[in-house]
Design a protein around this motif. Structure first.
Motif, PDB file in Angstrom:
ATOM      1  N   VAL A 117     -10.655  11.262  12.411  1.00  0.00           N
ATOM      2  CA  VAL A 117     -10.317  12.940  12.707  1.00  0.00           C
ATOM      3  C   VAL A 117     -10.384  13.895  12.249  1.00  0.00           C
ATOM      4  O   VAL A 117     -11.215  14.831  12.280  1.00  0.00           O
ATOM      5  N   CYS A 118      -9.332  13.904  11.049  1.00  0.00           N
ATOM      6  CA  CYS A 118      -9.772  14.719  10.250  1.00  0.00           C
ATOM      7  C   CYS A 118      -9.338  13.535   8.967  1.00  0.00           C
ATOM      8  O   CYS A 118      -7.851  13.806   8.695  1.00  0.00           O
ATOM      9  N   PRO A 119     -10.458  13.649   8.095  1.00  0.00           N
ATOM     10  CA  PRO A 119     -10.289  13.498   6.296  1.00  0.00           C
ATOM     11  C   PRO A 119      -9.492  14.006   5.496  1.00  0.00           C
ATOM     12  O   PRO A 119      -8.469  13.316   5.021  1.00  0.00           O
ATOM     13  N   ILE A 120      -9.134  14.622   5.751  1.00  0.00           N
ATOM     14  CA  ILE A 120      -8.197  15.886   4.766  1.00  0.00           C
ATOM     15  C   ILE A 120      -6.643  15.844   5.137  1.00  0.00           C
ATOM     16  O   ILE A 120      -5.992  16.262   3.959  1.00  0.00           O
ATOM     17  N   VAL A 121      -6.509  15.125   5.981  1.00  0.00           N
ATOM     18  CA  VAL A 121      -4.824  14.880   6.475  1.00  0.00           C
ATOM     19  C   VAL A 121      -4.697  13.717   5.069  1.00  0.00           C
ATOM     20  O   VAL A 121      -4.820  12.789   5.165  1.00  0.00           O
ATOM     21  N   ASN A 122      -3.298  14.089   4.371  1.00  0.00           N
ATOM     22  CA  ASN A 122      -2.873  12.938   3.097  1.00  0.00           C
ATOM     23  C   ASN A 122      -1.949  11.946   4.687  1.00  0.00           C
ATOM     24  O   ASN A 122      -0.920  11.844   4.863  1.00  0.00           O
ATOM     25  N   THR A 123      -2.824  10.700   4.651  1.00  0.00           N
ATOM     26  CA  THR A 123      -2.248   9.675   5.375  1.00  0.00           C
ATOM     27  C   THR A 123      -1.212   8.548   4.242  1.00  0.00           C
ATOM     28  O   THR A 123      -1.497   7.849   4.926  1.00  0.00           O
ATOM     29  N   VAL A 130       2.566   9.847   6.827  1.00  0.00           N
ATOM     30  CA  VAL A 130       2.007  10.166   9.303  1.00  0.00           C
ATOM     31  C   VAL A 130       1.628   8.689   9.539  1.00  0.00           C
ATOM     32  O   VAL A 130       0.349   8.198   8.773  1.00  0.00           O
ATOM     33  N   LEU A 131       3.039   8.099  10.223  1.00  0.00           N
ATOM     34  CA  LEU A 131       2.252   6.504  10.928  1.00  0.00           C
ATOM     35  C   LEU A 131       1.524   6.802  12.553  1.00  0.00           C
ATOM     36  O   LEU A 131       0.964   6.170  12.603  1.00  0.00           O
ATOM     37  N   GLY A 132       0.709   8.073  13.015  1.00  0.00           N
ATOM     38  CA  GLY A 132       0.129   8.477  13.910  1.00  0.00           C
ATOM     39  C   GLY A 132       0.052   9.709  14.824  1.00  0.00           C
ATOM     40  O   GLY A 132       0.383  10.844  13.857  1.00  0.00           O
ATOM     41  N   ALA A 133      -0.644   9.542  15.446  1.00  0.00           N
ATOM     42  CA  ALA A 133      -1.170  11.137  16.138  1.00  0.00           C
ATOM     43  C   ALA A 133      -0.969  11.686  16.954  1.00  0.00           C
ATOM     44  O   ALA A 133      -1.999  10.074  17.857  1.00  0.00           O
ATOM     45  N   THR A 134      -0.581  12.206  18.333  1.00  0.00           N
ATOM     46  CA  THR A 134      -1.417  12.422  19.893  1.00  0.00           C
ATOM     47  C   THR A 134      -2.564  13.338  19.271  1.00  0.00           C
ATOM     48  O   THR A 134      -2.788  13.660  18.477  1.00  0.00           O
ATOM     49  N   TYR A 135      -3.813  12.652  20.350  1.00  0.00           N
ATOM     50  CA  TYR A 135      -4.807  13.215  19.869  1.00  0.00           C
ATOM     51  C   TYR A 135      -5.233  14.137  21.577  1.00  0.00           C
ATOM     52  O   TYR A 135      -5.580  13.270  22.313  1.00  0.00           O
ATOM     53  N   GLN A 136      -5.388  15.262  21.126  1.00  0.00           N
ATOM     54  CA  GLN A 136      -6.054  15.868  22.435  1.00  0.00           C
ATOM     55  C   GLN A 136      -7.475  16.687  22.047  1.00  0.00           C
ATOM     56  O   GLN A 136      -7.649  17.922  21.559  1.00  0.00           O
ATOM     57  N   PRO A 137      -8.268  15.460  23.197  1.00  0.00           N
ATOM     58  CA  PRO A 137     -10.256  16.502  22.228  1.00  0.00           C
ATOM     59  C   PRO A 137     -10.637  17.933  22.693  1.00  0.00           C
ATOM     60  O   PRO A 137     -11.366  18.595  22.123  1.00  0.00           O
ATOM     61  N   ARG A 138      -9.499  18.194  24.102  1.00  0.00           N
ATOM     62  CA  ARG A 138     -10.230  19.144  24.529  1.00  0.00           C
ATOM     63  C   ARG A 138      -9.615  20.391  23.939  1.00  0.00           C
ATOM     64  O   ARG A 138     -10.007  21.428  24.622  1.00  0.00           O
ATOM     65  N   LEU A 193       0.791  17.918   3.672  1.00  0.00           N
ATOM     66  CA  LEU A 193      -0.041  17.365   4.557  1.00  0.00           C
ATOM     67  C   LEU A 193      -1.374  17.074   4.018  1.00  0.00           C
ATOM     68  O   LEU A 193      -2.625  16.598   3.880  1.00  0.00           O
ATOM     69  N   PHE A 194      -2.583  18.634   2.945  1.00  0.00           N
ATOM     70  CA  PHE A 194      -2.860  18.822   2.839  1.00  0.00           C
ATOM     71  C   PHE A 194      -3.110  19.003   1.355  1.00  0.00           C
ATOM     72  O   PHE A 194      -3.163  20.602   1.515  1.00  0.00           O
ATOM     73  N   PRO A 195      -3.064  17.992   0.131  1.00  0.00           N
ATOM     74  CA  PRO A 195      -2.926  18.536  -0.967  1.00  0.00           C
ATOM     75  C   PRO A 195      -4.202  19.342  -1.421  1.00  0.00           C
ATOM     76  O   PRO A 195      -4.163  19.906  -2.439  1.00  0.00           O
ATOM     77  N   VAL A 196      -5.269  18.953  -1.100  1.00  0.00           N
ATOM     78  CA  VAL A 196      -6.928  19.759  -0.823  1.00  0.00           C
ATOM     79  C   VAL A 196      -6.787  21.523  -0.957  1.00  0.00           C
ATOM     80  O   VAL A 196      -8.033  22.310  -0.992  1.00  0.00           O
ATOM     81  N   PHE A 197      -5.710  21.768  -0.434  1.00  0.00           N
ATOM     82  CA  PHE A 197      -5.295  22.397   0.084  1.00  0.00           C
ATOM     83  C   PHE A 197      -5.098  24.008  -1.262  1.00  0.00           C
ATOM     84  O   PHE A 197      -4.581  24.846  -1.387  1.00  0.00           O
ATOM     85  N   ALA A 198      -3.899  23.044  -2.624  1.00  0.00           N
ATOM     86  CA  ALA A 198      -3.367  23.702  -3.006  1.00  0.00           C
ATOM     87  C   ALA A 198      -4.253  24.701  -4.298  1.00  0.00           C
ATOM     88  O   ALA A 198      -2.602  25.362  -4.569  1.00  0.00           O
ATOM     89  N   ARG A 199      -5.703  24.681  -4.264  1.00  0.00           N
ATOM     90  CA  ARG A 199      -5.309  26.271  -5.513  1.00  0.00           C
ATOM     91  C   ARG A 199      -6.115  27.370  -4.100  1.00  0.00           C
ATOM     92  O   ARG A 199      -6.669  28.829  -4.928  1.00  0.00           O
ATOM     93  N   ALA A 200      -6.172  27.047  -2.987  1.00  0.00           N
ATOM     94  CA  ALA A 200      -6.160  28.401  -1.882  1.00  0.00           C
ATOM     95  C   ALA A 200      -5.496  29.489  -1.766  1.00  0.00           C
ATOM     96  O   ALA A 200      -4.396  29.290  -2.228  1.00  0.00           O
ATOM     97  N   HIS A 201      -5.731  30.903  -1.820  1.00  0.00           N
ATOM     98  CA  HIS A 201      -5.482  32.018  -1.798  1.00  0.00           C
ATOM     99  C   HIS A 201      -4.588  32.578  -0.570  1.00  0.00           C
ATOM    100  O   HIS A 201      -5.165  33.010   0.251  1.00  0.00           O
ATOM    101  N   VAL A 202      -3.720  32.645  -0.060  1.00  0.00           N
ATOM    102  CA  VAL A 202      -3.051  33.326   0.339  1.00  0.00           C
ATOM    103  C   VAL A 202      -3.494  34.422   0.907  1.00  0.00           C
ATOM    104  O   VAL A 202      -3.554  35.802  -0.279  1.00  0.00           O
ATOM    105  N   LEU A 203      -4.567  34.826   2.103  1.00  0.00           N
ATOM    106  CA  LEU A 203      -5.069  36.474   2.140  1.00  0.00           C
ATOM    107  C   LEU A 203      -3.978  37.105   2.593  1.00  0.00           C
ATOM    108  O   LEU A 203      -3.723  38.520   2.641  1.00  0.00           O
TER     109      LEU A 203
END
Length: 410
Positions: free
Chosen positions: A150-156, A164-172, A317-327
């Protein structure tokens, strides 16, 4: 990113979406608070009950309070039957609200993941999934691989502090554009003849013989057949003007957005253990929130250490965001009841109605609470969906205790 809902192109508008009238000296109904709940209540008073001699009083600018200071998450996967009932009603209304208002609210049903990081989290999450299904709420349990699907960028990775052992998911579930929601509701209410009055602070409630008969405002006194409070963190202050002590505490709740990024985050991810929740807005900002500040306050900002902890959790959870800046960052004022559930219904003062105690979950309930609150005001009796959320539950003991029952409370 999910595409816009059908009919989401901006319609032609006059110069203003609503009038800016002078307040009349009396109305059948006065709604105190021009945020999402107040506007939705006005919309459904007109639409469902034909009541249009209504004023919505806002002390600042329309939808400038919590409606403009939230993270726009919409879901209905709450544990208890009473909570699931009102939030699922709201979600069903969200699904048709753009068409109902003929206005693009940018409701994006991209789903919500509530992560589990321990065996107890897993047990609680699976229990909640089964309870949701019994209540007709779409819910699934996903293992770590399913979370990645569902979310490939989450560090599992199993090597992190909170794997991360799992998650509940509500598609709607998903998000909507909060200012568009407010504008659409305001335009609809105004078209029905309801007066939306900004820069009009209520400074007193007139009570005669145990019944409210009007309000005092910075723009003069206004007589009212009924008064409905919808002012979130300040509701307890207003109720005290009528001699009512509400079991509420008001806290700051902070959130932030990043700079604009390309679409990388396809859903909404929430984690109670590391206490952060993250989505990506339509324009591209990452929208992040955390827990409430522990102290009581009416300020619309919070403590910096909360932001620091929130960023550490997000990067885990999201190492991919390491270089993002707070706006930018902001805060809202949340009113929290002892059982973390709202108070919706009658008050001890005649013709005075309460809608408060939503804590951090008010935005997602917007159309649903507007619907049931309008019913309560029109008929002077609760709708079946808000009957369990009466003020007297704190004396009868019939609590709707969502504290810790439904993952992060947002």
């Amino acid at each position: 990113m999910s595409p816009r809902t059908p009919g989401a192109e901006l319609p032609e508008h006059p110069d203003r979406l609503w009038r800016n009238p002078e307040p009349k000296r009396s109305y059948d109904v006065v709604i105190v608070g021009g945020g999402g709940h107040g506007l939705a209540t006005a919309h459904y008073l007109a639409k469902n009950h034909g009541i249009t001699d209504v004023a919505v009083l806002e002390k600042g600018w329309l939808a400038g309070g919590n409606m403009a200071r939230n993270t726009t998450i919409i879901r209905s996967n709450y544990l208890w039957d009473e909570s699931a009932g009102i939030y699922e009603h709201a979600l069903k209304l969200w699904e048709g609200l753009a068409d109902e208002l003929d206005y693009p609210i940018l409701f994006s049903q991209r789903g919500v993941l509530n992560l589990a990081h321990s065996l107890q989290d897993v047990r609680d999450s699976v229990r909640r999934v089964e309870a949701n299904r019994l209540n007709g709420v779409d819910a699934e349990w996903l293992d770590a691989d399913g979370v990645n699907d569902v979310c490939p960028i989450v560090n599992t990775s199993p090597d992190v502090r909170y794997p991360v052992l799992g998650a509940t998911y509500q598609p709607r579930a998903g998000i909507a554009k909060h200012d568009h929601v407010a504008w659409g509701l305001a335009r609809s209410a105004d078209a029905a003849g309801i007066d939306i009055i900004q820069n009009c602070e209520v400074t007193g409630l007139d009570v005669v013989g145990g019944r409210v008969v009007g309000v005092q405002t910075t723009r003069g006194p206004i007589a009212a057949g009924k008064v409905a409070l919808c002012s979130a963190g300040h509701t307890s202050v207003l109720a005290a003007m009528a001699g009512i002590e509400l079991p509420l505490q008001s806290h700051p709740l902070q959130a932030l957005v990043s700079e604009l990024l390309e679409p990388v985050h396809p859903t909404v991810v929430m984690s109670n253990a590391v206490h952060v929740y993250v989505s990506q807005a339509h324009k591209g900002e990452l929208v992040m929130g955390a827990g409430i500040d522990s102290y009581n306050s009416y300020t619309q900002r919070g403590a910096f250490h909360i932001i620091e902890e929130q960023m550490a959790a997000a990067l885990e959870l999201f190492p991919v965001f390491a270089r993002a800046h707070v706006l930018r960052t902001w805060g809202g004022i949340v009113d929290v009841s002892p059982d973390a559930s709202p108070i919706i219904g009658l008050s001890p003062v005649g013709n005075l109605y309460l809608n408060c105690g939503w804590g951090t979950g008010g935005f997602k309930a917007t159309p649903g609470v507007g619907w049931v609150y309008a019913h309560t005001i029109a008929h002077d009796t609760p709708h079946p969906l808000n009957a369990p959320f009466s003020l007297d539950r704190f004396t009868t003991g019939a609590l709707v205790d969502e504290h810790g029952a439904a993952a992060v409370a947002h």
